[in-house]
Design a protein around this motif. Structure first.
Motif, PDB file in Angstrom:
ATOM      1  N   HIS A 160       0.808  -1.219   0.000  1.00 18.33           N
ATOM      2  CA  HIS A 160       0.000   0.000   0.000  1.00 18.33           C
ATOM      3  C   HIS A 160       0.845   1.275   0.000  1.00 18.33           C
ATOM      4  N   ASN A 161       2.172   1.120  -0.123  1.00 16.87           N
ATOM      5  CA  ASN A 161       3.057   2.281  -0.202  1.00 16.87           C
ATOM      6  C   ASN A 161       2.833   3.226   0.980  1.00 16.87           C
ATOM      7  N   VAL A 162       2.810   2.653   2.173  1.00 13.87           N
ATOM      8  CA  VAL A 162       2.388   3.382   3.367  1.00 13.87           C
ATOM      9  C   VAL A 162       3.301   4.545   3.708  1.00 13.87           C
ATOM     10  N   VAL A 163       4.610   4.383   3.570  1.00 15.93           N
ATOM     11  CA  VAL A 163       5.516   5.465   3.960  1.00 15.93           C
ATOM     12  C   VAL A 163       5.265   6.711   3.113  1.00 15.93           C
ATOM     13  N   THR A 164       5.134   6.532   1.808  1.00 15.16           N
ATOM     14  CA  THR A 164       4.860   7.678   0.929  1.00 15.16           C
ATOM     15  C   THR A 164       3.507   8.299   1.249  1.00 15.16           C
ATOM     16  N   LEU A 165       2.498   7.461   1.434  1.00 13.56           N
ATOM     17  CA  LEU A 165       1.172   7.973   1.782  1.00 13.56           C
ATOM     18  C   LEU A 165       1.214   8.751   3.094  1.00 13.56           C
ATOM     19  N   ALA A 166       1.928   8.221   4.065  1.00 13.86           N
ATOM     20  CA  ALA A 166       1.993   8.863   5.374  1.00 13.86           C
ATOM     21  C   ALA A 166       2.636  10.238   5.278  1.00 13.86           C
ATOM     22  N   CYS A 167       3.693  10.339   4.505  1.00 18.77           N
ATOM     23  CA  CYS A 167       4.367  11.633   4.363  1.00 18.77           C
ATOM     24  C   CYS A 167       3.457  12.647   3.683  1.00 18.77           C
ATOM     25  N   GLU A 168       2.731  12.210   2.664  1.00 21.22           N
ATOM     26  CA  GLU A 168       1.801  13.113   1.981  1.00 21.22           C
ATOM     27  C   GLU A 168       0.649  13.511   2.896  1.00 21.22           C
ATOM     28  N   ALA A 169       0.107  12.542   3.625  1.00 17.86           N
ATOM     29  CA  ALA A 169      -1.063  12.807   4.460  1.00 17.86           C
ATOM     30  C   ALA A 169      -0.736  13.739   5.625  1.00 17.86           C
ATOM     31  N   GLN A 170       0.456  13.600   6.194  1.00 20.28           N
ATOM     32  CA  GLN A 170       0.822  14.472   7.299  1.00 20.28           C
ATOM     33  C   GLN A 170       0.845  15.935   6.858  1.00 20.28           C
ATOM     34  N   ALA A 171       1.149  16.147   5.602  1.00 24.80           N
ATOM     35  CA  ALA A 171       1.214  17.516   5.092  1.00 24.80           C
ATOM     36  C   ALA A 171      -0.135  18.042   4.604  1.00 24.80           C
ATOM     37  N   ARG A 172      -1.026  17.134   4.158  1.00 29.97           N
ATOM     38  CA  ARG A 172      -2.224  17.589   3.443  1.00 29.97           C
ATOM     39  C   ARG A 172      -3.557  17.185   4.060  1.00 29.97           C
ATOM     40  N   PHE A 173      -3.591  16.060   4.778  1.00 30.20           N
ATOM     41  CA  PHE A 173      -4.886  15.561   5.244  1.00 30.20           C
ATOM     42  C   PHE A 173      -5.123  16.015   6.680  1.00 30.20           C
ATOM     43  N   ASN A 174      -5.909  17.054   6.838  1.00 26.40           N
ATOM     44  CA  ASN A 174      -6.134  17.599   8.184  1.00 26.40           C
ATOM     45  C   ASN A 174      -7.603  17.759   8.541  1.00 26.40           C
ATOM     46  N   THR A 175      -8.492  17.132   7.770  1.00 24.93           N
ATOM     47  CA  THR A 175      -9.916  17.292   8.031  1.00 24.93           C
ATOM     48  C   THR A 175     -10.356  16.556   9.295  1.00 24.93           C
ATOM     49  N   ARG A 176     -11.312  17.149   9.986  1.00 29.44           N
ATOM     50  CA  ARG A 176     -11.943  16.493  11.134  1.00 29.44           C
ATOM     51  C   ARG A 176     -13.368  16.056  10.791  1.00 29.44           C
ATOM     52  N   ARG A 236     -14.981   8.588   3.843  1.00 34.48           N
ATOM     53  CA  ARG A 236     -14.745   8.395   2.414  1.00 34.48           C
ATOM     54  C   ARG A 236     -13.277   8.118   2.129  1.00 34.48           C
ATOM     55  N   ALA A 237     -12.390   8.772   2.852  1.00 29.84           N
ATOM     56  CA  ALA A 237     -10.962   8.484   2.682  1.00 29.84           C
ATOM     57  C   ALA A 237     -10.657   7.038   3.061  1.00 29.84           C
ATOM     58  N   ALA A 238     -11.309   6.544   4.106  1.00 30.14           N
ATOM     59  CA  ALA A 238     -11.061   5.184   4.591  1.00 30.14           C
ATOM     60  C   ALA A 238     -11.569   4.121   3.629  1.00 30.14           C
ATOM     61  N   ILE A 239     -12.689   4.382   2.978  1.00 25.56           N
ATOM     62  CA  ILE A 239     -13.322   3.379   2.129  1.00 25.56           C
ATOM     63  C   ILE A 239     -12.988   3.553   0.655  1.00 25.56           C
ATOM     64  N   GLN A 240     -12.731   4.790   0.221  1.00 25.73           N
ATOM     65  CA  GLN A 240     -12.632   5.056  -1.206  1.00 25.73           C
ATOM     66  C   GLN A 240     -11.234   5.389  -1.714  1.00 25.73           C
ATOM     67  N   THR A 241     -10.278   5.645  -0.834  1.00 22.87           N
ATOM     68  CA  THR A 241      -8.971   6.105  -1.302  1.00 22.87           C
ATOM     69  C   THR A 241      -7.835   5.245  -0.756  1.00 22.87           C
ATOM     70  N   ASP A 242      -6.659   5.430  -1.344  1.00 26.93           N
ATOM     71  CA  ASP A 242      -5.482   4.708  -0.884  1.00 26.93           C
ATOM     72  C   ASP A 242      -5.097   5.081   0.538  1.00 26.93           C
ATOM     73  N   MET A 243      -5.559   6.233   1.013  1.00 26.86           N
ATOM     74  CA  MET A 243      -5.248   6.640   2.377  1.00 26.86           C
ATOM     75  C   MET A 243      -5.860   5.714   3.416  1.00 26.86           C
ATOM     76  N   SER A 244      -6.721   4.826   2.993  1.00 28.64           N
ATOM     77  CA  SER A 244      -7.267   3.806   3.881  1.00 28.64           C
ATOM     78  C   SER A 244      -6.157   3.081   4.645  1.00 28.64           C
ATOM     79  N   ALA A 245      -5.001   2.896   3.993  1.00 23.18           N
ATOM     80  CA  ALA A 245      -3.892   2.159   4.602  1.00 23.18           C
ATOM     81  C   ALA A 245      -3.289   2.873   5.802  1.00 23.18           C
ATOM     82  N   LEU A 246      -3.662   4.139   6.025  1.00 24.57           N
ATOM     83  CA  LEU A 246      -3.099   4.903   7.136  1.00 24.57           C
ATOM     84  C   LEU A 246      -3.836   4.662   8.444  1.00 24.57           C
ATOM     85  N   GLY A 247      -4.944   3.925   8.411  1.00 22.31           N
ATOM     86  CA  GLY A 247      -5.612   3.515   9.632  1.00 22.31           C
ATOM     87  C   GLY A 247      -6.092   4.660  10.493  1.00 22.31           C
ATOM     88  N   SER A 248      -5.873   4.551  11.797  1.00 19.09           N
ATOM     89  CA  SER A 248      -6.452   5.520  12.726  1.00 19.09           C
ATOM     90  C   SER A 248      -5.792   6.892  12.648  1.00 19.09           C
TER      91      SER A 248
END
Length: 420
Positions: free
Chosen positions: A258-274, A281-293
């Motif tokens: 799932h290319n978790v390290v790359t996803l994690a680096c991108e998400a830490q910078a961009r994914f900040n929604t509460r 939708r991110a959990a079910i529909q996107t690759d970011m699902s692999a980032l878990g909690s």
């Protein structure tokens, strides 16, 4: 009143012989405390404490929730019910790697069982809901699951059904509406309780209830196999009830895939929604699902951590892990035996175990002994199928790593540092 249903066979998720019908067949059975109390191993005090004061259980409410749970009309195109992916014949899972929703859309997550979810402190693999009432809403609204624009649309889909109108008025004292629809489904989900396994019988004094192999597996569980580290069985006072610590762990599943390290680096910078719908939708529909909690908490320490599932009825809820990547219990144990896949956020408790083939078989036998009485037949078939698969293929087996040293975990602080 506490309630329970006796599981009955249903046609599987995506089956064709019920395509013309608007509802699946709900399980049959009585809704009363007596039908639960006979189950050996039932934690009575915890069960009573798990019923919320603002949504008490009643037989009529659970019956209404059961009808809703298996009604395809709640989905956008009338093809998917909650019960499509939480099939009683499969211990309320669906046997798929990832579940299929409206218009054939495939999600990113494996469908967990709803059995015993009334005891859960958080719901979903990433803990994005804290009550079953919250949980019941999100699949109805997710475009890759049931696809409705809002809960009112789901209620409108059944608003012309006279039986539903009468039932809502009787149960809630008001007309059919979205929030009560979710309350009824949550009440039904709370009713699905399953203990009474051979292991429970053994713990209750029946020495013949489990095999010698399963007994050896239980001994390994809290010692060499280290399963108790996450499945909440302490060395001094074994908890034989829930088999989960209700927490979240990175166990090294699918890190490269799932290319978790790359996803994690991108998400830490961009994914900040509460926003819970955006997270869903991110959990079910996107690759970011692999980032878990991490999607929920935004804490780097939570990258690729997922909820520890209960092990009850694990034999009949394959495939395993949040992405459904393990076909058999042998694959699961092999994964842990080699110490998972190393990554910057791997749980410190994960390490090579050095289990022999006999010890792995014993652990599987113990896990099989956690199958509740109502799934005994399914369990016997599942064990036979998994054993044949394991004899032909063990993709997670890596004895060099299983019997090797614990590798050094990469520094999380450097994982996303610019390359020089």
């Amino acid at each position: 009143m506490l309630v329970v249903s006796v599981a009955a066979l249903l046609v599987g998720c995506g089956s064709t012989n019920q395509a013309a019908r608007s509802t699946l067949d709900p399980p049959t059975g009585g809704f009363n405390l007596i039908s639960v109390a006979h189950q050996v191993g039932l934690p009575v005090a915890a069960t009573l404490a798990a019923i919320p004061a603002d949504n008490p259980q009643t037989p009529d409410k659970v019956a209404l929730g059961a009808k809703l749970f298996f009604d395809r009309r709640l989905s956008l195109d009338g093809t998917v019910a909650c019960g499509s992916c939480h099939n009683p014949a499969r211990a309320f899972s669906d046997g798929r790697t990832a579940s299929v929703g409206v218009k054939g859309r495939v999600g990113q997550r494996n469908a967990p069982t709803i059995l015993n979810t009334l005891y859960s402190k958080t719901l979903f693999w990433d803990g994005r809901a804290t009550t079953l009432e919250e949980q019941a809403v999100l699949p109805i609204l997710n475009p890759s699951e049931m696809g409705q624009a809002n809960l009112d649309a789901a209620a409108a889909a059944i608003a012309n059904d006279g039986e539903y109108r009468s039932a809502f008025q009787k149960v809630f004292g008001r007309p059919l509406n979205g929030p009560d629809l979710a309350r009824a489904i949550a009440s039904y989900e709370r009713s699905e309780i399953a203990f009474a396994s051979p292991f429970d019988e053994s713990a209750n004094g029946n020495a013949r209830a489990i095999s010698d192999s399963a007994r050896r597996g239980w001994a390994l569980f809290s010692t060499k196999a280290r399963c108790n580290s996450c499945h909440a069985v302490e060395d001094t006072t074994p908890d034989r009830t829930f088999f989960t610590d209700q927490s979240f762990h990175n166990i090294g599943v699918g890190i490269d895939r799932h290319n978790v390290v790359t996803l994690a680096c991108e998400a830490q910078a961009r994914f900040n929604t509460r926003n819970v719908l955006a997270i869903d939708r991110a959990a079910i529909q996107t690759d970011m699902s692999a980032l878990g909690s991490f999607l929920v908490t935004k804490q780097p320490a939570d990258i690729a951590t997922f909820k520890t599932p209960s092990l009850r009825n694990v034999l009949v809820t394959a495939p395993y892990f949040h992405d459904g990547s393990a076909r058999t219990l042998w694959d699961v144990v092999d994964h842990y035996n080699k110490g998972g896949m190393n990554n910057p956020w791997l749980d410190e408790k994960i390490r090579p175990l050095g289990l022999s083939e006999t010890e792995i078989d014993d652990l599987v036998a113990f896990l099989a002994s956690l199958t509740s009485a109502q799934f005994r037949e399914q369990g016997a078939k599942a064990l036979a199928v998994q054993r044949e698969i394991a004899r032909a293929s063990r993709p997670e087996r890596d004895n060099a790593r299983a019997f090797g040293p614990k590798p050094t975990r990469p520094d999380p602080a450097l994982a996303c540092a610019p390359k020089t």
